[in-house]
Design an enzyme around this catalytic site. Structure first.
Site, PDB file in Angstrom:
ATOM      1  CB  CYS A 177      -0.173  -3.047  -1.614  1.00 52.30           C
ATOM      2  SG  CYS A 177       0.330  -1.359  -1.405  1.00 52.30           S
ATOM      3  CG  HIS A 178       5.511  -3.626  -4.340  1.00 57.06           C
ATOM      4  ND1 HIS A 178       4.675  -3.202  -5.345  1.00 57.06           N
ATOM      5  CD2 HIS A 178       6.300  -4.576  -4.880  1.00 57.06           C
ATOM      6  CE1 HIS A 178       4.955  -3.867  -6.452  1.00 57.06           C
ATOM      7  NE2 HIS A 178       5.937  -4.707  -6.201  1.00 57.06           N
ATOM      8  CG  MET A 189      -2.318   1.409  -3.212  1.00 54.15           C
ATOM      9  SD  MET A 189      -3.999   1.826  -3.737  1.00 54.15           S
ATOM     10  CE  MET A 189      -4.968   0.781  -2.677  1.00 54.15           C
ATOM     11  CD  GLU A 190       1.703   2.254   0.853  1.00 57.22           C
ATOM     12  OE1 GLU A 190       2.254   1.150   0.715  1.00 57.22           O
ATOM     13  OE2 GLU A 190       1.385   2.954  -0.127  1.00 57.22           O
ATOM     14  CG  ASP A 237     -15.009   1.331  17.388  1.00 57.92           C
ATOM     15  OD1 ASP A 237     -16.034   0.629  17.548  1.00 57.92           O
ATOM     16  OD2 ASP A 237     -14.029   1.293  18.149  1.00 57.92           O
TER      17      ASP A 237
END
Length: 182
Positions: A103-104, A138-139, A153
């Site tokens: 990924c860039h 992707m981000e 969590d």
């Protein structure tokens, strides 16, 4: 006498899988992150035009009604899980090139993480924006996953069975391929 009828099929070269009729030739899409020898590579985007790009991704954090009640009234032992999840989502989007090898690294201009509480789930929606040479899908998806992991969590003390599911790209805009919506 009331038995099950069977149909004999001729054997084929693929065992008992029947031959499929020929289909019209379709172009085989090429994988952009693999070179001609099959080795992984980072795509060269230097010749692409800088354009405004946006992506929206979503996912579901499935838990219990009791946990949703705790989230609504900030009653979890670890604190404000929703605030932590939003920050984790934003941080995850910013760290995407560190987590996804090809990924860039891009300049993110905006990241928004929305958490909508339902009866027994939290819908996580991440929107990412940039003006750059490559997209921000992707981000956006990394933001959803990071927010979901942070939620897990924060609630695992009261619900270890909680699940992050249905992570998907919802919409993207900008770039050469233009608009896409699920």
């Amino acid at each position: 006498m009331g038995g099950i009828a069977t149909v004999e099929r001729p054997a084929t070269s693929l065992g008992d899988v029947p031959e499929q009729p020929p289909q019209a030739a379709r172009p085989v899409p090429e994988l952009t992150h693999v070179d001609a020898a099959g080795a992984a590579r980072m795509v060269d985007v230097s010749a692409k035009a800088v354009t405004v790009r946006e992506a929206v991704a979503a996912g579901r954090f499935v838990t219990t009604a009791e946990v949703i009640d705790l989230l609504r009234r900030d009653g979890l032992p670890k604190g404000d899980a929703l605030a932590v999840a939003r920050i984790a989502g934003i941080a995850g989007a910013k760290r995407t090139p560190d987590l996804v090898p090809l990924c860039h690294p891009i300049a993110l201009h905006a990241v928004d993480v929305a958490l909508d509480l339902g009866p027994a789930e939290v819908t996580i929606t991440a929107t990412t924006r940039t003006a750059d040479r490559t997209g921000v899908e992707m981000e956006a998806m990394t933001a959803v996953v990071a927010a979901g992991l942070a939620l897990y969590d924060m609630v695992k003390a009261v619900d270890r069975a909680a699940t992050l599911t249905d992570v998907r790209l919802v919409r993207k805009a900008g770039g050469r391929s233009g608009e896409w919506s699920r």
